[in-house]
Structure formats: C-alpha cells, structure tokens
Design a protein around this motif. Sequence first.
Motif, PDB file in Angstrom:
ATOM      1  N   UNK A  86       0.844  -1.179   0.000  1.00  0.00           N
ATOM      2  CA  UNK A  86       0.000   0.000   0.000  1.00  0.00           C
ATOM      3  C   UNK A  86       0.894   1.248   0.000  1.00  0.00           C
ATOM      4  N   UNK A  87       0.584   2.188  -0.860  1.00  0.00           N
ATOM      5  CA  UNK A  87       1.367   3.403  -0.986  1.00  0.00           C
ATOM      6  C   UNK A  87       0.947   4.421   0.069  1.00  0.00           C
ATOM      7  N   UNK A  88       1.918   5.052   0.704  1.00  0.00           N
ATOM      8  CA  UNK A  88       1.648   6.098   1.688  1.00  0.00           C
ATOM      9  C   UNK A  88       0.996   7.287   0.997  1.00  0.00           C
ATOM     10  N   UNK A  89       0.337   8.115   1.781  1.00  0.00           N
ATOM     11  CA  UNK A  89      -0.246   9.354   1.283  1.00  0.00           C
ATOM     12  C   UNK A  89       0.099  10.463   2.264  1.00  0.00           C
ATOM     13  N   UNK A  90       0.093  11.673   1.775  1.00  0.00           N
ATOM     14  CA  UNK A  90       0.497  12.816   2.590  1.00  0.00           C
ATOM     15  C   UNK A  90      -0.496  13.951   2.457  1.00  0.00           C
ATOM     16  N   UNK A  91      -0.815  14.565   3.593  1.00  0.00           N
ATOM     17  CA  UNK A  91      -1.525  15.833   3.582  1.00  0.00           C
ATOM     18  C   UNK A  91      -0.457  16.905   3.529  1.00  0.00           C
ATOM     19  N   UNK A  92      -0.585  17.806   2.601  1.00  0.00           N
ATOM     20  CA  UNK A  92       0.284  18.973   2.546  1.00  0.00           C
ATOM     21  C   UNK A  92      -0.638  20.178   2.708  1.00  0.00           C
ATOM     22  N   UNK A  93      -0.504  20.857   3.809  1.00  0.00           N
ATOM     23  CA  UNK A  93      -1.342  22.007   4.101  1.00  0.00           C
ATOM     24  C   UNK A  93      -0.467  23.254   4.090  1.00  0.00           C
ATOM     25  N   UNK A  94      -0.739  24.141   3.134  1.00  0.00           N
ATOM     26  CA  UNK A  94       0.033  25.375   2.991  1.00  0.00           C
ATOM     27  C   UNK A  94      -0.864  26.558   3.324  1.00  0.00           C
ATOM     28  N   UNK A  95      -0.498  27.280   4.344  1.00  0.00           N
ATOM     29  CA  UNK A  95      -1.265  28.451   4.755  1.00  0.00           C
ATOM     30  C   UNK A  95      -0.835  29.649   3.924  1.00  0.00           C
ATOM     31  N   UNK A  96      -1.806  30.438   3.519  1.00  0.00           N
ATOM     32  CA  UNK A  96      -1.538  31.686   2.799  1.00  0.00           C
ATOM     33  C   UNK A  96      -1.567  32.857   3.764  1.00  0.00           C
ATOM     34  N   UNK A  97      -2.427  32.759   4.776  1.00  0.00           N
ATOM     35  CA  UNK A  97      -2.542  33.817   5.780  1.00  0.00           C
ATOM     36  C   UNK A  97      -3.267  33.271   7.001  1.00  0.00           C
ATOM     37  N   UNK A  98      -2.846  33.708   8.164  1.00  0.00           N
ATOM     38  CA  UNK A  98      -3.557  33.427   9.409  1.00  0.00           C
ATOM     39  C   UNK A  98      -4.244  34.722   9.799  1.00  0.00           C
ATOM     40  N   UNK A  99      -5.569  34.679   9.837  1.00  0.00           N
ATOM     41  CA  UNK A  99      -6.358  35.884  10.114  1.00  0.00           C
ATOM     42  C   UNK A  99      -6.756  36.007  11.581  1.00  0.00           C
ATOM     43  N   UNK A 100      -6.862  34.848  12.254  1.00  0.00           N
ATOM     44  CA  UNK A 100      -7.320  34.848  13.641  1.00  0.00           C
ATOM     45  C   UNK A 100      -6.599  33.721  14.389  1.00  0.00           C
ATOM     46  N   UNK A 101      -5.619  34.112  15.203  1.00  0.00           N
ATOM     47  CA  UNK A 101      -4.805  33.127  15.917  1.00  0.00           C
ATOM     48  C   UNK A 101      -5.637  32.296  16.890  1.00  0.00           C
ATOM     49  N   UNK A 156      -6.473  31.359   5.676  1.00  0.00           N
ATOM     50  CA  UNK A 156      -6.549  30.992   4.263  1.00  0.00           C
ATOM     51  C   UNK A 156      -5.467  29.954   4.038  1.00  0.00           C
ATOM     52  N   UNK A 157      -5.843  28.810   3.503  1.00  0.00           N
ATOM     53  CA  UNK A 157      -4.873  27.735   3.283  1.00  0.00           C
ATOM     54  C   UNK A 157      -5.390  26.817   2.200  1.00  0.00           C
ATOM     55  N   UNK A 158      -4.509  25.964   1.734  1.00  0.00           N
ATOM     56  CA  UNK A 158      -4.981  24.898   0.866  1.00  0.00           C
ATOM     57  C   UNK A 158      -4.411  23.597   1.376  1.00  0.00           C
ATOM     58  N   UNK A 159      -5.233  22.564   1.265  1.00  0.00           N
ATOM     59  CA  UNK A 159      -4.870  21.234   1.734  1.00  0.00           C
ATOM     60  C   UNK A 159      -4.884  20.311   0.535  1.00  0.00           C
ATOM     61  N   UNK A 160      -3.784  19.603   0.352  1.00  0.00           N
ATOM     62  CA  UNK A 160      -3.680  18.655  -0.770  1.00  0.00           C
ATOM     63  C   UNK A 160      -3.357  17.282  -0.209  1.00  0.00           C
TER      64      UNK A 160
END
Length: 96
Positions: free
Chosen positions: A1-16, A87-91
């Motif tokens: 079985x091939x591993x998979x990865x979440x890659x989450x790249x934030x563009x901006x944090x608006x509210x900590x 704001x982020x994207x998750x792949x």
Amino acid sequence: MTKAYWVSAYRAVKDADKLAAYAKLAGPAITAGGGRFLARGLPVEVYEFGLSERTVLIEFDSVEHAKSVHDSAAYQAALAALGDGAERDLRIVEGV
C-alpha cells in the motif's frame, strides 16, 4: 500500500484564536485516524513563489486513510472551529 500525505500550505492566518481552536481539535482527530505529523511550522527558507506562512506535512498509510480522516466528523468539527481564521490549501498527495 502506498503512503499518502496531507500537505497544508497556509496563505494567511487571520485569527490566531480560531487557529488554536482548530489545532486543539484537529491534532487528536488526525492522530486517531492514523496520521503522523512529519513537519509543521514556519518555513526555514522560502524560494520561488512560496509564502513564509505555516506549512504542515502529515503521513497516512494510504490515500483512503487520508481522505477518511478529512471527511470524519471529528476533523469536520475542527474545520468548523477554524472557520475564516486562516486561508490555506490542503492537498492529499500519493507517495512514490
């Protein structure tokens, strides 16, 4: 079985506070689903068109595991807590 990865790249944090609420819920939801945090935080260096914002890399045993964790009620509750706090994207990327 091939591993998979979440890659989450934030563009901006608006509210900590919203990000902290998300992290409090998301971490346990992800680890309960078999996710393993490999890297998270601000980049050491940024090249090309990258942003100097938070990046998270999580390993799963398969694409199916990664997708099921994302779609789980526990992770969806974490996303609701985040709301418009970032704001982020998750792949999901399959390993080689």
